[in-house]
Design an enzyme around this catalytic site. Structure first.
Site, short mmCIF file in Angstrom:
data_model
loop_
_atom_site.label_atom_id
_atom_site.label_comp_id
_atom_site.label_asym_id
_atom_site.label_seq_id
_atom_site.Cartn_x
_atom_site.Cartn_y
_atom_site.Cartn_z
N HIS A 193 0.76 -1.18 -0.17
CA HIS A 193 0.27 0.08 0.01
C HIS A 193 0.70 1.14 -0.01
O HIS A 193 0.59 2.23 -0.76
CB HIS A 193 -0.88 0.12 1.13
CG HIS A 193 -1.65 1.07 1.53
ND1 HIS A 193 -2.75 1.73 1.04
CD2 HIS A 193 -1.08 2.27 2.37
CE1 HIS A 193 -3.21 2.70 1.58
NE2 HIS A 193 -2.15 3.29 2.35
N GLU A 197 1.23 4.16 -2.80
CA GLU A 197 1.09 5.68 -2.51
C GLU A 197 2.31 6.47 -2.88
O GLU A 197 2.00 7.61 -3.26
CB GLU A 197 0.62 5.68 -1.10
CG GLU A 197 0.32 7.09 -0.62
CD GLU A 197 -0.12 7.06 0.81
OE1 GLU A 197 -1.45 7.37 1.26
OE2 GLU A 197 0.63 6.55 2.04
#
Length: 270
Positions: A193, A197
């Site tokens: 994740h 990002e």
């Protein structure tokens, strides 16, 4: 309130930005929470903030680890939000002195998943269970509702689920929390994740540089471009707040705030 007489549903160690806000979130959702920090002044600050926000009845601060652990209902559940690496090991070692078989430690930091699996194996001999849980959303998310990615013992997660499912961000599809799987899978997914990002942020930075340096766009024009992108398949929170940043005026001097930002980075301390 002070910790005397408190029996809490869950505990939290580490009261920097993320920890303090998550603790207040838990208290606001109706759960009783005990908090502890190595530096007692941060414990006092968290208790004072809880009282100011009308949450003092659900949050109790402790100055001694032994008293903190004793305040928790069994099986004890403790979230730790401290800097990854050695501080996590030190916190777990201190906790282990007072925790018992069946108790659960939840590491909510950005930890390398193999470290989580190493700790899970070491704690197994004591009967203590560790869950590695990625927490996403920053300061605002921690206070109002983060996304959570827990991984580890599935049976132990059942004792955590009623709390985190209420504390997490809520959508039309339910709470933003998903049990990932065994071992360090929760930390692994949070790592992926983060990578995505950071890649998005790099693309945004390069788009900004190209549009401003080569294209010569003003901050108002940049904001308009990003607003338009956010209405397309590029819609995202990062694109949305980037547009907002371009519009932000400096409160203390003429001009836009973005033009005053230094081109340098540093480590954020939790």
């Amino acid at each position: 309130m002070t910790g005397e007489g408190q029996t809490s549903d869950i505990g939290l160690i580490g009261l920097a930005v993320m920890g303090q806000n998550l603790a207040l979130n838990v208290a606001e959702k109706g759960f009783k929470i005990s908090v502890f920090n190595r530096s007692a002044d941060k414990t006092d600050a968290c208790v004072a903030r809880a009282q100011k926000e009308g949450l003092g009845g659900n949050l109790a601060g402790f100055k001694e680890m032994k008293d903190f652990v004793a305040s928790l209902e069994r099986p004890r559940r403790v979230i730790i939000l401290v800097k990854a690496g050695a501080p996590v090991d030190a916190t777990i070692e201190a906790l282990s002195e007072y925790m018992e078989e069946g108790d659960i430690i939840i590491d909510g930091g950005n930890e390398w998943y193999e470290n989580t699996e190493r700790r899970q194996a070491a704690l197994k001999g004591k009967g203590i269970i560790e869950i590695g849980m990625g927490v996403s959303g920053g300061e605002e998310g921690a206070r109002r509702g983060p996304a959570m990615m827990p991984g580890g013992d599935a049976d132990a997660y059942k004792y955590l689920a009623p709390i985190v499912e209420k504390v997490a961000a809520q959508t039309d599809d339910g709470a933003c929390v998903t049990y990932i799987g065994p071992g360090g899978s929760g930390n692994f997914v949070k790592m992926v994740h983060n990578g995505i990002e950071y890649g998005d942020m790099q693309l945004i930075a390069e788009a900004y540089d190209l549009l401003k340096t080569v294209g010569g766009l003003s901050n108002e024009e940049l904001a308009a471009v990003f607003d338009e992108w956010n209405k397309s398949e590029l819609e995202s929170f990062l694109v949305e707040i980037t547009a907002s940043i371009f519009k932000k005026k400096d409160e203390y001097a003429d001009g836009f705030l973005v033009d005053k930002v230094l081109d340098k980075t540093g480590m954020k301390v939790r």
